[in-house]
Design an enzyme around this catalytic site. Structure first.
Site, PDB file in Angstrom:
ATOM      1  N   GLY A 133      -2.888 -22.442  32.226  1.00  0.00           N
ATOM      2  CA  GLY A 133      -2.642 -23.437  33.416  1.00  0.00           C
ATOM      3  C   GLY A 133      -2.702 -24.950  32.962  1.00  0.00           C
ATOM      4  N   ASP A 134      -3.647 -25.131  32.220  1.00  0.00           N
ATOM      5  CA  ASP A 134      -3.580 -26.434  31.393  1.00  0.00           C
ATOM      6  C   ASP A 134      -2.392 -26.864  30.808  1.00  0.00           C
ATOM      7  OD1 ASP A 134      -6.260 -26.546  32.473  1.00  0.00           O
ATOM      8  OD2 ASP A 134      -7.137 -26.027  30.384  1.00  0.00           O
ATOM      9  N   ALA A 135      -1.807 -25.835  30.077  1.00  0.00           N
ATOM     10  CA  ALA A 135      -0.462 -26.163  29.142  1.00  0.00           C
ATOM     11  C   ALA A 135       0.585 -26.235  30.080  1.00  0.00           C
ATOM     12  CB  ALA A 135      -0.405 -24.866  28.265  1.00  0.00           C
TER      13      ALA A 135
END
Length: 299
Positions: free
Chosen positions: A251-253
């Protein structure tokens, strides 16, 4: 943590949700120092490792150092591609708005075109969020925030801080569970992700020069984007199960990939495409890591 650190083959990654996203954005931009990041660390070995890995990724880090606390760490256990995290936030909980307002750090805020914070930061320094978000609104810059976790909406003081920040937020990121928690906290009688995204996009906004964009990921299901009264679903390219290594940081990516295009003025379609590309790369590797250079084709 020291026992884990003594094990062979240990990898150290300058992590944390927001820092992961910024590292990925920097990787895709491939312009040294195009991104900056602020957080709080201790005065210890882990802080030095974090500074080294962040510098290697070409991120301009402006860490606040709290010598009275240890640098935050997170141990990751991966089984069958799925991850479990055990975090010791430590110094990460001690960030203060005074650090943002130091002239050398505020210069980064003033030079930024896009500012991003994970919702987790609401639990640490809502004053910093207000300072940077209000600056963004006053100077017609883009402010982005992630809902980050259902508890942000479920714990009253955190929800209050989120709602105080929301009028200044141009882009809201989240997943289907976080969107559902937001709807429940607002007593909306719906679990439909598209409807929830539209409702959030229509909430009061300080900067009227652009509408609020809501980006809700749903794992392997299409990503829902609500803006200007319309919801568009963007398909996610499936990854064969045998290629899945680690979902940690996916999700961060995605957010990092999205931001890399947003700061360059690209369309939502291109932002989503870069987000999907970055998430695909990260889940085929251990941790939020990536090869030296991306093979992403810019539109």
């Amino acid at each position: 943590m020291q026992e884990l650190a003594a094990m062979p083959g240990v990898e150290y990654i300058a992590g944390g949700a927001t820092q992961n996203s910024i590292r990925v954005a920097q990787w895709l931009l491939q312009v040294p120092g195009a991104t900056s990041y602020m957080g709080c660390v201790g005065d210890d070995e882990f802080a030095q490792k974090m500074k080294h890995t962040a510098a290697k990724d070409a991120v301009n880090v402006k860490y606040m150092v709290d010598p009275a606390a240890a640098t935050g760490t997170c141990a990751v256990c991966i089984v069958g591609g799925e991850r479990s995290l055990v975090a010791n936030l430590a110094a990460a909980n001690n960030f203060k708005v005074d650090h943002v307002k130091k002239p050398e750090n505020w210069a980064c805020v003033e030079s930024a075109r896009v500012i991003y914070s994970a919702g987790f930061f609401i639990t640490v320094s809502p004053e910093s969020i207000q300072a940077t978000a209000q600056h963004a609104a006053a100077h017609d810059k883009v402010y982005c925030m992630n809902l980050s976790a259902p508890f942000i909406m479920q714990v009253p003081p955190f929800k209050k801080a989120l709602m105080e920040a929301l009028p200044y937020v141009d882009y809201v990121f989240g997943n289907e569970n976080e969107a559902a928690a937001f709807a429940e906290s607002e007593n909306w009688d719906t679990k439909d992700i598209a409807e929830i995204a539209l409702k959030i996009s229509r909430m009061p906004k300080q900067n009227g020069s652009r509408g609020r964009t809501i980006v809700i990921t749903q794992g392997a299901q299409p990503t829902a984007v609500a803006v200007n009264g319309k919801v568009t679903l963007y398909p996610v390219t499936p990854l064969p199960k045998e290629k899945l290594v680690d979902t940690n940081g996916a999700g961060d990516a995605f957010v990092g990939g999205f931001l890399s295009q947003l700061v360059c003025g690209k369309t939502i379609e291109e932002c989503i495409r870069a987000g999907n590309y970055a998430a695909h790369v990260i889940i085929q590797r251990s941790g939020c890591t990536f090869p030296e250079t991306p093979d992403f084709t810019w539109g």
